[in-house]
Design a protein around this motif. Sequence first.
Motif, short mmCIF file in Angstrom:
data_model
loop_
_atom_site.label_atom_id
_atom_site.label_comp_id
_atom_site.label_asym_id
_atom_site.label_seq_id
_atom_site.Cartn_x
_atom_site.Cartn_y
_atom_site.Cartn_z
N GLY A 19 -14.86 -14.40 -5.38
CA GLY A 19 -13.69 -15.50 -4.44
C GLY A 19 -12.24 -13.60 -5.27
O GLY A 19 -11.97 -14.34 -4.72
N ASP A 20 -12.96 -13.03 -5.55
CA ASP A 20 -12.41 -11.63 -5.20
C ASP A 20 -11.65 -11.49 -4.10
O ASP A 20 -12.47 -11.27 -3.24
CB ASP A 20 -12.16 -10.54 -6.30
N LEU A 21 -10.58 -10.96 -3.90
CA LEU A 21 -9.93 -10.53 -2.86
C LEU A 21 -10.22 -8.45 -2.89
O LEU A 21 -9.69 -8.21 -3.62
CB LEU A 21 -8.14 -10.49 -2.82
N LEU A 22 -10.50 -7.80 -1.88
CA LEU A 22 -10.52 -6.65 -1.72
C LEU A 22 -9.71 -6.10 -0.66
O LEU A 22 -9.54 -6.52 0.46
CB LEU A 22 -11.82 -6.13 -0.42
N VAL A 23 -8.43 -5.57 -1.03
CA VAL A 23 -7.76 -5.22 -0.41
C VAL A 23 -7.68 -3.51 0.14
O VAL A 23 -7.66 -3.06 -0.55
CB VAL A 23 -6.22 -5.23 -0.83
N LEU A 24 -8.17 -3.68 1.02
CA LEU A 24 -7.76 -2.06 2.65
C LEU A 24 -6.85 -1.20 2.67
O LEU A 24 -5.13 -1.86 3.41
CB LEU A 24 -8.78 -2.13 4.25
N GLU A 25 -6.72 -0.02 1.82
CA GLU A 25 -5.33 0.49 1.94
C GLU A 25 -5.39 1.70 2.83
O GLU A 25 -6.05 2.85 2.31
CB GLU A 25 -4.42 0.46 0.56
N ARG A 26 -4.29 3.00 2.98
CA ARG A 26 -4.31 3.60 3.45
C ARG A 26 -3.17 4.51 3.31
O ARG A 26 -1.98 4.06 3.26
CB ARG A 26 -4.71 4.05 5.04
N ARG A 27 -3.20 5.79 3.30
CA ARG A 27 -1.76 6.82 2.93
C ARG A 27 -1.89 7.99 3.81
O ARG A 27 -3.11 8.52 4.03
CB ARG A 27 -1.79 6.76 1.61
N PHE A 28 -0.46 8.26 4.01
CA PHE A 28 -0.87 10.01 5.16
C PHE A 28 0.53 10.69 3.92
O PHE A 28 1.67 10.43 3.91
CB PHE A 28 -0.62 9.30 5.90
N SER A 29 -0.12 11.83 3.56
CA SER A 29 0.96 12.27 3.70
C SER A 29 1.09 14.35 3.52
O SER A 29 -0.22 14.83 4.25
CB SER A 29 1.36 12.25 2.01
N TRP A 30 1.94 15.13 4.30
CA TRP A 30 2.05 16.46 4.56
C TRP A 30 1.15 16.81 3.48
O TRP A 30 -0.08 17.79 2.78
CB TRP A 30 2.67 17.17 4.26
N LEU A 31 1.94 17.14 2.00
CA LEU A 31 0.40 17.15 1.16
C LEU A 31 -0.65 16.71 0.08
O LEU A 31 -1.34 17.51 -0.29
CB LEU A 31 1.71 17.46 -0.82
N GLY A 32 -0.59 15.62 0.28
CA GLY A 32 -2.01 14.90 -0.02
C GLY A 32 -2.68 14.34 1.69
O GLY A 32 -4.21 14.18 0.34
N GLY A 33 -2.65 14.59 2.26
CA GLY A 33 -3.93 13.81 3.12
C GLY A 33 -3.59 13.06 3.56
O GLY A 33 -2.80 12.45 3.52
N VAL A 34 -4.76 12.46 4.23
CA VAL A 34 -5.44 10.99 4.57
C VAL A 34 -6.06 10.73 3.65
O VAL A 34 -6.84 11.33 3.05
CB VAL A 34 -5.13 10.52 5.77
N GLY A 35 -5.94 9.51 3.18
CA GLY A 35 -6.30 8.88 1.61
C GLY A 35 -6.80 7.34 2.23
O GLY A 35 -5.65 6.30 3.02
#
Length: 356
Positions: free
Chosen positions: A268-284
């Motif tokens: 019953g737990d919800l898995l939430v897939l997330e992403r981000r992009f920044s010039w300093l941190g790159g892609v995550g």
Amino acid sequence: MRSLIGRRRFLAHAAAGVSAASMPGVAWPQSTAQPRPKPAGPDEFAVTAPVSIEVNARPIPSFDTRDRSHVRFGSLEYRSGLILTSRFRGFGGLSGLRLDARGERFIAISDKGGWFTGRIAYSGREMTGLAEVEAAPILGPDGKPLTSRGWYDTEAIALDGSVVYVAIERVNRVLRFDFARGSTRAHGELVPLPPAARHLPNNKGIEALVLVPRGFALAGTLIAISERGLDAQGNIIGFLIGGKTSGQFGVRRSDDFDVSDAALLPSGDLLVLERRFSWLGGVGVRIRRIPLASVAPGTVIDGPSIFNADLGYEIDNLEAIDVHVTSEGDTVLTLVSDDNFSMIQRNLLLQFTLVA
């Protein structure tokens, strides 16, 4: 050096333009179509009728590009992965995926308004390729391809028996398809949405759909979460649609991550897939685990990260997640990336075992 160049190209491309548990009873399509490609515009799917296509798969032996012996990543253990390519020019843009209970047959969507259906082939626990793949246009209420009315960016998919829900981000709509009536040839029916859903930001609309199955308090409810539609407090906007309890809720936003999909564990737990992009941190990329019991109108949900990855790992623009349980009892997460129809990005199909 090749890996570093690939990462730099991906970052450059990103700066320029990249900002459910399976349900029983779905009429899983069997490939019967014949090749009939037709021309398509830049925002259209490549065909106007179902076609059989061939998809090539190259294995990814290790998720960690620096250490092949590394198999544990947070709460996940790497099982196998594939890089998918096809000569069919409409293949790509994979932004949503749902599997059958065995983790074999799949229904996927392209963000250019197309269905992809077929079967994942395995050797033991490792994926080896895709078989019986068919591509078809997603049809609107009028029976014409969605793209004929300018509806594209089909970003999320959910299953309820033989019913398939699809979210269209740019126009902030959700369509309902009864696969018992024609499979991928079924016509979409508009699902009534809360007024606030129609006012989500352009290209930041509904990105995740989960249909809550029987046995849970929210049974029959469609959980819809936007990519980065924010409320006054900066939380990501989500909606509970249908079911016994409807309304708006928030997802705590942190570390500049945006939502790209969600799925439900058998617990019953919800898995939430997330992403981000920044010039300093790159892609995550990360996955958060959130108790379904915390989801209710007016609440702001949050949960710990169980998986984090950056460009040191075999990631790309990961946009889809689903869950199935193997006959051995392993809970397997399947992730898919959207290549944005770019030659410098990849369609990845990755699988991990949930081990904690």
